[in-house]
Design a protein around this motif. Structure first.
Motif, PDB file in Angstrom:
ATOM      1  N   VAL A   1      17.289   8.214  11.697  1.00 32.46           N
ATOM      2  CA  VAL A   1      18.006   8.737  12.868  1.00 32.46           C
ATOM      3  C   VAL A   1      18.341  10.202  12.590  1.00 32.46           C
ATOM      4  O   VAL A   1      18.880  10.525  11.531  1.00 32.46           O
ATOM      5  CB  VAL A   1      19.326   7.965  13.114  1.00 32.46           C
ATOM      6  N   ALA A   2      18.018  11.097  13.533  1.00 37.50           N
ATOM      7  CA  ALA A   2      18.443  12.497  13.399  1.00 37.50           C
ATOM      8  C   ALA A   2      19.814  12.636  14.054  1.00 37.50           C
ATOM      9  O   ALA A   2      20.071  12.042  15.104  1.00 37.50           O
ATOM     10  CB  ALA A   2      17.441  13.430  14.060  1.00 37.50           C
ATOM     11  N   PHE A   3      20.690  13.408  13.408  1.00 39.98           N
ATOM     12  CA  PHE A   3      22.069  13.501  13.897  1.00 39.98           C
ATOM     13  C   PHE A   3      22.640  14.896  13.634  1.00 39.98           C
ATOM     14  O   PHE A   3      22.193  15.601  12.733  1.00 39.98           O
ATOM     15  CB  PHE A   3      22.941  12.423  13.225  1.00 39.98           C
ATOM     16  N   PRO A   4      23.645  15.283  14.447  1.00 37.51           N
ATOM     17  CA  PRO A   4      24.228  16.607  14.266  1.00 37.51           C
ATOM     18  C   PRO A   4      25.207  16.649  13.096  1.00 37.51           C
ATOM     19  O   PRO A   4      25.844  15.644  12.783  1.00 37.51           O
ATOM     20  CB  PRO A   4      24.982  16.831  15.583  1.00 37.51           C
ATOM     21  N   THR A   5      25.318  17.794  12.471  1.00 41.23           N
ATOM     22  CA  THR A   5      26.431  18.056  11.549  1.00 41.23           C
ATOM     23  C   THR A   5      26.932  19.459  11.903  1.00 41.23           C
ATOM     24  O   THR A   5      26.319  20.135  12.733  1.00 41.23           O
ATOM     25  CB  THR A   5      26.027  18.025  10.053  1.00 41.23           C
ATOM     26  N   GLU A   6      27.993  19.892  11.262  1.00 38.29           N
ATOM     27  CA  GLU A   6      28.497  21.229  11.565  1.00 38.29           C
ATOM     28  C   GLU A   6      27.585  22.332  11.010  1.00 38.29           C
ATOM     29  O   GLU A   6      27.701  23.478  11.398  1.00 38.29           O
ATOM     30  CB  GLU A   6      29.930  21.403  11.042  1.00 38.29           C
ATOM     31  N   THR A   7      26.654  21.985  10.097  1.00 37.80           N
ATOM     32  CA  THR A   7      25.746  23.003   9.545  1.00 37.80           C
ATOM     33  C   THR A   7      24.448  23.033  10.349  1.00 37.80           C
ATOM     34  O   THR A   7      24.224  23.942  11.140  1.00 37.80           O
ATOM     35  CB  THR A   7      25.454  22.741   8.058  1.00 37.80           C
ATOM     36  N   VAL A   8      23.575  22.038  10.146  1.00 39.15           N
ATOM     37  CA  VAL A   8      22.330  21.915  10.916  1.00 39.15           C
ATOM     38  C   VAL A   8      22.132  20.423  11.212  1.00 39.15           C
ATOM     39  O   VAL A   8      22.880  19.587  10.701  1.00 39.15           O
ATOM     40  CB  VAL A   8      21.108  22.477  10.123  1.00 39.15           C
ATOM     41  N   TYR A   9      21.129  20.086  12.021  1.00 41.46           N
ATOM     42  CA  TYR A   9      20.847  18.666  12.280  1.00 41.46           C
ATOM     43  C   TYR A   9      20.205  18.039  11.047  1.00 41.46           C
ATOM     44  O   TYR A   9      19.368  18.656  10.377  1.00 41.46           O
ATOM     45  CB  TYR A   9      19.914  18.500  13.496  1.00 41.46           C
ATOM     46  N   GLY A  10      20.612  16.804  10.731  1.00 38.22           N
ATOM     47  CA  GLY A  10      20.075  16.085   9.578  1.00 38.22           C
ATOM     48  C   GLY A  10      19.123  14.985  10.017  1.00 38.22           C
ATOM     49  O   GLY A  10      19.200  14.484  11.145  1.00 38.22           O
TER      50      GLY A  10
ATOM     51  N   PRO B   1      12.241  26.706   9.822  1.00 35.49           N
ATOM     52  CA  PRO B   1      13.701  26.865   9.937  1.00 35.49           C
ATOM     53  C   PRO B   1      14.364  25.552  10.359  1.00 35.49           C
ATOM     54  O   PRO B   1      13.804  24.783  11.145  1.00 35.49           O
ATOM     55  CB  PRO B   1      13.845  27.926  11.039  1.00 35.49           C
ATOM     56  N   SER B   2      15.559  25.314   9.848  1.00 35.77           N
ATOM     57  CA  SER B   2      16.282  24.074  10.150  1.00 35.77           C
ATOM     58  C   SER B   2      16.723  24.056  11.614  1.00 35.77           C
ATOM     59  O   SER B   2      17.059  25.097  12.175  1.00 35.77           O
ATOM     60  CB  SER B   2      17.509  23.966   9.259  1.00 35.77           C
ATOM     61  N   PRO B   3      16.759  22.866  12.235  1.00 36.75           N
ATOM     62  CA  PRO B   3      17.146  22.787  13.643  1.00 36.75           C
ATOM     63  C   PRO B   3      18.652  22.842  13.844  1.00 36.75           C
ATOM     64  O   PRO B   3      19.412  22.191  13.133  1.00 36.75           O
ATOM     65  CB  PRO B   3      16.602  21.419  14.078  1.00 36.75           C
ATOM     66  N   THR B   4      19.076  23.603  14.842  1.00 35.62           N
ATOM     67  CA  THR B   4      20.499  23.720  15.157  1.00 35.62           C
ATOM     68  C   THR B   4      20.816  23.154  16.539  1.00 35.62           C
ATOM     69  O   THR B   4      21.955  23.244  16.995  1.00 35.62           O
ATOM     70  CB  THR B   4      20.932  25.199  15.077  1.00 35.62           C
TER      71      THR B   4
ATOM     72  N   THR C   1      27.874  24.259  14.712  1.00 32.46           N
ATOM     73  CA  THR C   1      28.866  25.338  14.613  1.00 32.46           C
ATOM     74  C   THR C   1      28.441  26.438  13.648  1.00 32.46           C
ATOM     75  O   THR C   1      28.497  27.618  13.975  1.00 32.46           O
ATOM     76  CB  THR C   1      30.208  24.763  14.100  1.00 32.46           C
ATOM     77  N   PHE C   2      28.027  26.045  12.422  1.00 30.64           N
ATOM     78  CA  PHE C   2      27.765  27.064  11.394  1.00 30.64           C
ATOM     79  C   PHE C   2      26.330  27.570  11.408  1.00 30.64           C
ATOM     80  O   PHE C   2      26.077  28.747  11.202  1.00 30.64           O
ATOM     81  CB  PHE C   2      28.116  26.539  10.000  1.00 30.64           C
ATOM     82  N   GLY C   3      25.362  26.688  11.570  1.00 27.00           N
ATOM     83  CA  GLY C   3      23.973  27.127  11.723  1.00 27.00           C
ATOM     84  C   GLY C   3      23.219  27.417  10.440  1.00 27.00           C
ATOM     85  O   GLY C   3      22.010  27.627  10.487  1.00 27.00           O
ATOM     86  N   VAL C   4      23.877  27.480   9.296  1.00 22.60           N
ATOM     87  CA  VAL C   4      23.165  27.547   8.010  1.00 22.60           C
ATOM     88  C   VAL C   4      23.599  26.341   7.177  1.00 22.60           C
ATOM     89  O   VAL C   4      24.709  25.832   7.335  1.00 22.60           O
ATOM     90  CB  VAL C   4      23.421  28.846   7.212  1.00 22.60           C
ATOM     91  N   GLU C   5      22.697  25.895   6.291  1.00 25.50           N
ATOM     92  CA  GLU C   5      22.942  24.687   5.520  1.00 25.50           C
ATOM     93  C   GLU C   5      24.140  24.866   4.590  1.00 25.50           C
ATOM     94  O   GLU C   5      24.542  25.984   4.275  1.00 25.50           O
ATOM     95  CB  GLU C   5      21.706  24.320   4.680  1.00 25.50           C
ATOM     96  N   SER C   6      24.645  23.716   4.105  1.00 28.38           N
ATOM     97  CA  SER C   6      25.860  23.712   3.282  1.00 28.38           C
ATOM     98  C   SER C   6      25.714  24.552   2.010  1.00 28.38           C
ATOM     99  O   SER C   6      24.617  24.711   1.467  1.00 28.38           O
ATOM    100  CB  SER C   6      26.180  22.269   2.879  1.00 28.38           C
ATOM    101  N   THR C   7      26.836  25.052   1.541  1.00 31.46           N
ATOM    102  CA  THR C   7      26.910  25.673   0.216  1.00 31.46           C
ATOM    103  C   THR C   7      26.711  24.562  -0.814  1.00 31.46           C
ATOM    104  O   THR C   7      27.392  23.534  -0.738  1.00 31.46           O
ATOM    105  CB  THR C   7      28.313  26.285   0.002  1.00 31.46           C
ATOM    106  N   ILE C   8      25.771  24.746  -1.761  1.00 32.22           N
ATOM    107  CA  ILE C   8      25.604  23.732  -2.814  1.00 32.22           C
ATOM    108  C   ILE C   8      26.245  24.256  -4.093  1.00 32.22           C
ATOM    109  O   ILE C   8      25.900  25.357  -4.559  1.00 32.22           O
ATOM    110  CB  ILE C   8      24.122  23.411  -3.071  1.00 32.22           C
ATOM    111  N   VAL C   9      27.185  23.478  -4.642  1.00 35.58           N
ATOM    112  CA  VAL C   9      27.883  23.882  -5.868  1.00 35.58           C
ATOM    113  C   VAL C   9      27.637  22.829  -6.942  1.00 35.58           C
ATOM    114  O   VAL C   9      27.958  21.645  -6.750  1.00 35.58           O
ATOM    115  CB  VAL C   9      29.404  24.008  -5.639  1.00 35.58           C
TER     116      VAL C   9
END
Ligand code: AMP
Ligand code: MG
Length: 383
Positions: free
Chosen positions: A56-65, A177-180, A203-211
């Protein structure tokens, strides 16, 4: 066919029955979910699909997963197949709450605990030692796992409905490019997956910060909306993976070594001070047009106003005002993808500062351009 499927006081969604099918005849449905999310039957159905081993594709605040049951290696294999993703590129597991972190992390280090308290739920992924329940198939054979707790209500409602951590990379064909938006997911995934949940633009449009929190010092493996400056306020010293700043080193996030975010036409990045950009774009556009190229540009509002006489409006994608980094991040991928169906044979993109959120934006632009960067001031190649 677009039809109203159901409506309620808090939840409304419509269902678009699009009949694009692949060889296997899979039909891809898009279901619109409005917020606040309140036990929508559509989300429960989506959770069932995930539990049964589907995608299932779904929205997140970064990009769609593009989500699957993160504890089911066979279900995750379908993610790799749908995206054409290299098998050594690990998936991030998405959790609904703090308790779910403990079901997949073998240890939550003190530094991870601080980041969870400060930024989760939010656009950050923590790399931690994994428990055996997490299949090696999804970690590319690594003993660690990437864990993210999205802030988006739909994403968390879906994870709760599924009752398992959801493995989800961005919902695009690998390398693009990742889908927004849900429409951009559909462009890549139609015929490959049964369902896309449409929660509107990210909302953010770029993928999460990975730490990476698995060692003694926190290391940023991928910059994102939780900036280095924000992390340093909480942790003190934070390192950047050397591969982010120079070529020739192997990135510690395996996926960062692959070509990414690439539009169809070759892209050149112009880097420099905002005040230099308008004249730099006039020079570089004219040079290419004299050589017979059809030039497309991805620029700020300020530059767009200064070059509008040089090219047709359809070859000009505007990502926001120069000083508005959140807007630039939110619109960047859509601007890149807007050239998919346009005649441009070369693209020029305007760079930003590398401070704050600018580090994430410039990281994506460097990768989208394959590190082809021109100095706005001199016109010479920088790298
Ligand atoms: P994506 O979900 O496609 O936007 O990318 C996920 C990114 O997270 C890729 O660059 C992966 O290599 C990285 N990643 C996921 N899990 C790990 C891990 N355990 N260690 C290091 N990097 C990871
Ligand atoms: Mg991706």
């Amino acid at each position: 066919m677009i039809g109203s499927w159901c409506s309620g006081q808090k939840v409304r969604y419509s269902f678009i029955n699009l009949s694009r099918k692949n060889d296997a005849g899979m039909e891809t449905k898009i279901i619109k979910i409005d917020k606040p999310v309140n036990q929508a039957p559509a989300l429960l159905a989506a959770g069932d699909i995930i539990r049964a081993g589907g995608l299932v594709a779904f929205p997140t605040e970064t990009v769609y997963g593009l989500g699957a049951n993160g504890l089911d290696a066979a279900a995750c294999a379908a993610i790799y197949a749908a995206k054409g993703r290299p098998s050594d590129n690990p998936l991030i597991l998405h959790v609904a709450d703090r308790a779910m972190v403990d079901t997949i992390a073998a240890a939550v280090t003190p530094m991870a605990e601080k980041l969870l308290a400060a930024f989760c739920p939010g656009p950050i992924t923590l790399i931690l030692p994994k428990k055996p329940v997490v299949p090696e198939r999804i970690t590319g054979g690594l003993g660690t796992v990437g864990i993210r707790m999205p802030e988006d209500d739909i994403a968390r409602a879906l994870i709760r409905a599924a009752g398992v951590p959801i493995a989800a990379p961005s919902a695009n064909i690998s390398g693009r490019p990742s889908p927004t938006t849900a429409a951009l997911v559909y462009r890549d995934m139609a015929g490959r997956i049964p369902l896309i949940l449409d929660g509107g633009p990210c909302t953010f449009g770029v993928e999460s910060t990975i730490v990476d929190c698995s060692g003694a010092t926190a290391v940023i493996l991928r910059p994102g909306a939780v900036t280095r400056e924000m992390l340093e306020e909480v942790l003190g010293r934070v390192e950047l993976d050397p591969a982010l700043v120079g070529e020739g080193t192997t990135p510690r996030a395996p996926g960062m070594k692959y070509t990414h975010y690439a539009p169809k036409a070759p892209l050149t990045l112009l880097a420099g001070a905002p005040s230099m950009m308008a004249s730099a774009f006039r020079r570089e556009i004219t040079k290419r047009q004299l050589l017979g190229h059809v030039v497309g540009v991805i620029v700020s509002e300020e530059v767009a106003a200064a070059i509008a006489d040089l090219l047709p409006a359809e070859l000009l994608a505007v990502y926001g005002r120069q000083a508005d980094l959140p807007s630039i991040a939110a619109h960047l991928y859509e601007a890149l993808r807007s050239f998919d169906l346009k005649p441009a044979d070369c693209l020029l993109a305007e760079g930003t500062t590398e401070a704050g959120l600018g580090l994430a934006i410039m990281n994506r632009l460097h990768k989208a351009s394959g590190f082809r960067t021109l100095s706005a001031k001199t016109g010479a190649f920088v790298k």
